[in-house]
Design a protein around this motif. Structure first.
Motif, PDB file in Angstrom:
ATOM      1  N   VAL A  45       0.835  -1.210   0.000  1.00 29.64           N
ATOM      2  CA  VAL A  45       0.000   0.000   0.000  1.00 29.64           C
ATOM      3  C   VAL A  45       0.864   1.252   0.000  1.00 29.64           C
ATOM      4  N   TYR A  46       1.822   1.323   0.901  1.00 27.64           N
ATOM      5  CA  TYR A  46       2.614   2.556   1.005  1.00 27.64           C
ATOM      6  C   TYR A  46       3.551   2.738  -0.187  1.00 27.64           C
ATOM      7  N   ARG A  47       4.035   1.664  -0.740  1.00 30.22           N
ATOM      8  CA  ARG A  47       4.872   1.779  -1.941  1.00 30.22           C
ATOM      9  C   ARG A  47       4.041   2.362  -3.088  1.00 30.22           C
ATOM     10  N   PHE A  48       2.779   1.934  -3.188  1.00 34.46           N
ATOM     11  CA  PHE A  48       1.886   2.471  -4.222  1.00 34.46           C
ATOM     12  C   PHE A  48       1.557   3.948  -3.956  1.00 34.46           C
ATOM     13  N   LEU A  49       1.225   4.265  -2.704  1.00 35.93           N
ATOM     14  CA  LEU A  49       0.859   5.645  -2.376  1.00 35.93           C
ATOM     15  C   LEU A  49       2.002   6.621  -2.662  1.00 35.93           C
ATOM     16  N   GLU A  50       3.221   6.163  -2.473  1.00 38.15           N
ATOM     17  CA  GLU A  50       4.387   7.026  -2.721  1.00 38.15           C
ATOM     18  C   GLU A  50       4.534   7.395  -4.201  1.00 38.15           C
ATOM     19  N   THR A  51       3.905   6.615  -5.073  1.00 38.97           N
ATOM     20  CA  THR A  51       3.995   6.898  -6.515  1.00 38.97           C
ATOM     21  C   THR A  51       2.905   7.857  -6.992  1.00 38.97           C
ATOM     22  N   GLN A  52       1.968   8.196  -6.097  1.00 37.14           N
ATOM     23  CA  GLN A  52       0.833   9.026  -6.478  1.00 37.14           C
ATOM     24  C   GLN A  52       0.960  10.439  -5.910  1.00 37.14           C
ATOM     25  N   VAL A  53       0.387  11.399  -6.632  1.00 38.81           N
ATOM     26  CA  VAL A  53       0.389  12.787  -6.166  1.00 38.81           C
ATOM     27  C   VAL A  53      -1.038  13.171  -5.786  1.00 38.81           C
ATOM     28  N   PHE A  54      -1.263  13.379  -4.504  1.00 46.51           N
ATOM     29  CA  PHE A  54      -2.578  13.789  -3.992  1.00 46.51           C
ATOM     30  C   PHE A  54      -2.499  15.241  -3.548  1.00 46.51           C
ATOM     31  N   GLU A  55      -3.155  16.123  -4.292  1.00 45.45           N
ATOM     32  CA  GLU A  55      -3.188  17.543  -3.926  1.00 45.45           C
ATOM     33  C   GLU A  55      -4.272  17.769  -2.867  1.00 45.45           C
ATOM     34  N   ASP A  56      -3.934  18.566  -1.848  1.00 46.34           N
ATOM     35  CA  ASP A  56      -4.893  18.923  -0.792  1.00 46.34           C
ATOM     36  C   ASP A  56      -5.523  17.689  -0.150  1.00 46.34           C
ATOM     37  N   CYS A  57      -4.688  16.681   0.098  1.00 44.61           N
ATOM     38  CA  CYS A  57      -5.128  15.450   0.754  1.00 44.61           C
ATOM     39  C   CYS A  57      -4.066  15.037   1.775  1.00 44.61           C
ATOM     40  N   PHE A  58      -4.414  14.104   2.636  1.00 43.03           N
ATOM     41  CA  PHE A  58      -3.415  13.534   3.540  1.00 43.03           C
ATOM     42  C   PHE A  58      -3.815  12.114   3.903  1.00 43.03           C
ATOM     43  N   TYR A  59      -2.834  11.361   4.376  1.00 44.82           N
ATOM     44  CA  TYR A  59      -3.103  10.017   4.880  1.00 44.82           C
ATOM     45  C   TYR A  59      -2.073   9.689   5.946  1.00 44.82           C
ATOM     46  N   ARG A  60      -2.445   8.790   6.843  1.00 44.26           N
ATOM     47  CA  ARG A  60      -1.518   8.369   7.886  1.00 44.26           C
ATOM     48  C   ARG A  60      -0.452   7.451   7.316  1.00 44.26           C
ATOM     49  N   LYS A  61       0.749   7.564   7.878  1.00 49.41           N
ATOM     50  CA  LYS A  61       1.878   6.747   7.416  1.00 49.41           C
ATOM     51  C   LYS A  61       2.140   5.550   8.328  1.00 49.41           C
ATOM     52  N   ASP A  62       1.256   5.343   9.318  1.00 49.67           N
ATOM     53  CA  ASP A  62       1.536   4.294  10.309  1.00 49.67           C
ATOM     54  C   ASP A  62       0.394   3.293  10.474  1.00 49.67           C
ATOM     55  N   ILE A  63      -0.442   3.146   9.456  1.00 47.31           N
ATOM     56  CA  ILE A  63      -1.507   2.143   9.538  1.00 47.31           C
ATOM     57  C   ILE A  63      -0.870   0.753   9.578  1.00 47.31           C
ATOM     58  N   GLY A  64      -1.218  -0.012  10.601  1.00 48.85           N
ATOM     59  CA  GLY A  64      -0.644  -1.347  10.754  1.00 48.85           C
ATOM     60  C   GLY A  64       0.624  -1.401  11.588  1.00 48.85           C
ATOM     61  N   ALA A  65       1.122  -0.245  12.022  1.00 47.04           N
ATOM     62  CA  ALA A  65       2.386  -0.213  12.762  1.00 47.04           C
ATOM     63  C   ALA A  65       2.324  -0.975  14.077  1.00 47.04           C
ATOM     64  N   LYS A  66       1.128  -1.055  14.673  1.00 48.63           N
ATOM     65  CA  LYS A  66       1.004  -1.789  15.940  1.00 48.63           C
ATOM     66  C   LYS A  66       1.213  -3.288  15.734  1.00 48.63           C
ATOM     67  N   ALA A  67       1.038  -3.729  14.514  1.00 53.02           N
ATOM     68  CA  ALA A  67       1.262  -5.141  14.198  1.00 53.02           C
ATOM     69  C   ALA A  67       2.678  -5.377  13.651  1.00 53.02           C
ATOM     70  N   THR A  68       3.185  -4.412  12.891  1.00 49.72           N
ATOM     71  CA  THR A  68       4.467  -4.617  12.189  1.00 49.72           C
ATOM     72  C   THR A  68       5.636  -3.863  12.785  1.00 49.72           C
ATOM     73  N   GLY A  69       5.335  -2.797  13.524  1.00 57.78           N
ATOM     74  CA  GLY A  69       6.404  -1.944  14.044  1.00 57.78           C
ATOM     75  C   GLY A  69       6.941  -0.976  13.020  1.00 57.78           C
ATOM     76  N   LYS A  70       6.336  -0.972  11.809  1.00 55.11           N
ATOM     77  CA  LYS A  70       6.846  -0.140  10.708  1.00 55.11           C
ATOM     78  C   LYS A  70       5.951   1.073  10.459  1.00 55.11           C
ATOM     79  N   THR A  71       6.599   2.238  10.306  1.00 54.23           N
ATOM     80  CA  THR A  71       5.930   3.466   9.908  1.00 54.23           C
ATOM     81  C   THR A  71       6.602   3.947   8.631  1.00 54.23           C
ATOM     82  N   TYR A  72       5.817   4.509   7.701  1.00 53.85           N
ATOM     83  CA  TYR A  72       6.365   4.906   6.395  1.00 53.85           C
ATOM     84  C   TYR A  72       6.436   6.430   6.265  1.00 53.85           C
TER      85      TYR A  72
END
Length: 423
Positions: A396-423
């Motif tokens: 998911v995050y690799r895909f999101l990094e390839t997209q340009v979202f103007e006037d939008c935002f998203y969290r970079k840590d969905i799933g971090a409680k399971a994986t320990g990874k934040t993007y």
């Protein structure tokens, strides 16, 4: 089911997009309509119908004209307003609880009294119908204290007040708005989980567990939202604690529906918190959650349409088979959400991307593909499946990094409680 069915899904968000897609995957479903739906649903050959979810008479007329087998209700507003009662008066099959049963979501006070009556563990609480009594009631609660709007608030009617000044301010603001009743609750600590139970008057089945992310920003900071992302399964939830949720919460909740003689054919969503003294219920919803639906339904290895059809015919429900795969979804929201979301931003053309690992469930969008624009709030959910939460998260995050979202935002840590990874 002996013949292919045509059905209607009521609602317009990412949840409804996911429901429609899951139904279409069944060999027993010929066609799925969605009212009102959204223009992004065209990516999955879902036929949208320009009828409001609260236009009961027009919806019933459409169902009759098209000879549809049944209707699945997505949003809580229509359920609380009595769409099920209206359809049943015309002899139409519809999946969802009636207006009386829907008060388990429509009123926090009714839900809490239900839990109290049927021995379901929850927080200490009190409901107040005027400012003076609510302000007085604060002295009976330790800080922080949870302040909830009694009625529907689309996931944004909860405040955790850390001091008395903040609590007093929030209570006054609640009553200055549309609220006629406010609930104070003991603050509970622990990880939160979402459980969905398919219920009819004879039987019930439990769908895969998920974890939602309610806060707007990374690290669970910022205001409460309708949900910024979710994932399933939840590997950090051990079998012992999960079993406690079933025996201490799910079983008495379903038994309570029977004892209260509530006419319930639909989803009972149980929002749980795992405290040091065991699982406790934060809230009931009377429908599938958003964005959890988007990650739960792809994990079903059994036929979702068959489950719903059997439930509507009040029969013993088929076994729910769950895939071992993981699913994770990240919500892309309009800048300013949830307070003052911007609208009309041009969204990237995600329909042209051929990444087979990615699915997009659209929500608050307008316009025509491929040039969709945001229409405020949560705009879409980007999802991926994988052998693990880590793999799905990475996709998911690799895909999101390839997209340009103007006037939008998203969290970079969905799933971090399971994986320990934040993007």
């Amino acid at each position: 089911m002996k013949e292919k069915l045509k059905v209607l899904v009521v609602g317009s968000g990412g949840r409804e997009h996911a429901i429609c897609r899951a139904l279409l995957q069944s060999p027993w479903i010929e066609k799925v309509y969605c009212a009102p739906g959204n223009s992004g649903m065209e990516t999955d050959e879902i036929e949208t119908v320009p009828l409001s979810e609260l236009a009961f008479d027009k919806l019933k007329q459409f169902v009759k004209e098209k000879k549809l087998a049944w209707t699945f209700v997505g949003p809580e507003d229509a359920l609380v307003a009595g769409i099920v009662d209206s359809f049943k008066q015309d002899g139409l099959k519809i999946f969802g609880p009636n207006a009386k049963a829907a008060q388990l979501e429509g009123s926090k006070e009714i839900a809490l009294h239900f839990m109290q009556t049927y021995g379901i563990p929850t927080a200490k609480f009190a409901a107040y119908d005027n400012v003076a009594e609510a302000l007085q009631g604060l002295k009976y609660f330790e800080l922080p204290v949870v302040i909830k709007a009694d009625g529907l608030a689309a996931g944004k009617g909860v405040t955790i007040a850390k001091n008395t000044v903040q609590a007093q301010k929030q209570i006054k603001e609640q009553f200055a708005g549309k609220q006629t009743k406010v609930v104070l609750e003991e603050f509970l600590e622990g990880p939160e989980y979402s459980l969905f139970v398919v219920v009819n008057n004879k039987d019930y089945r439990i769908l895969p567990v998920a974890q939602d992310h309610k806060r707007a920003y990374d690290g669970d900071k910022g205001p409460n939202t309708g949900g910024m992302g979710a994932y399933s399964p939840v590997p950090q939830l051990n079998k012992k604690d999960y079993q406690a949720m079933l025996t201490e919460v799910v079983e008495p909740s379903v038994a309570g529906l029977r004892k209260a003689e509530l006419d319930y054919c639909g989803i009972l969503y149980i929002g749980l918190i795992l405290t040091t003294s065991g699982p406790k219920v934060i809230e009931y919803n009377v429908r599938l959650g958003d964005p959890e639906t988007q990650v739960v339904l792809p994990r079903l290895a059994s036929d979702f349409a068959e489950l719903i059809d059997t439930c509507l015919n009040d029969k013993k429900l088929p076994k729910v088979e769950t895939s071992p795969k993981a699913c994770l979804g990240v919500v892309v929201a309009a800048a300013g959400y949830p307070q003052k979301p911007l609208k009309s931003q041009l969204l990237p053309d995600l329909s042209s991307d051929k990444d087979a690992k990615i699915t997009v469930d659209y929500a608050n969008v307008k316009g025509k593909l491929p040039a969709l624009h945001g229409d405020g709030g949560r705009l879409l959910t980007v999802l991926s499946e994988g052998k693990s939460i880590t793999e799905a998260q990475s996709n998911v995050y690799r895909f999101l990094e390839t997209q340009v979202f103007e006037d939008c935002f998203y969290r970079k840590d969905i799933g971090a409680k399971a994986t320990g990874k934040t993007y």
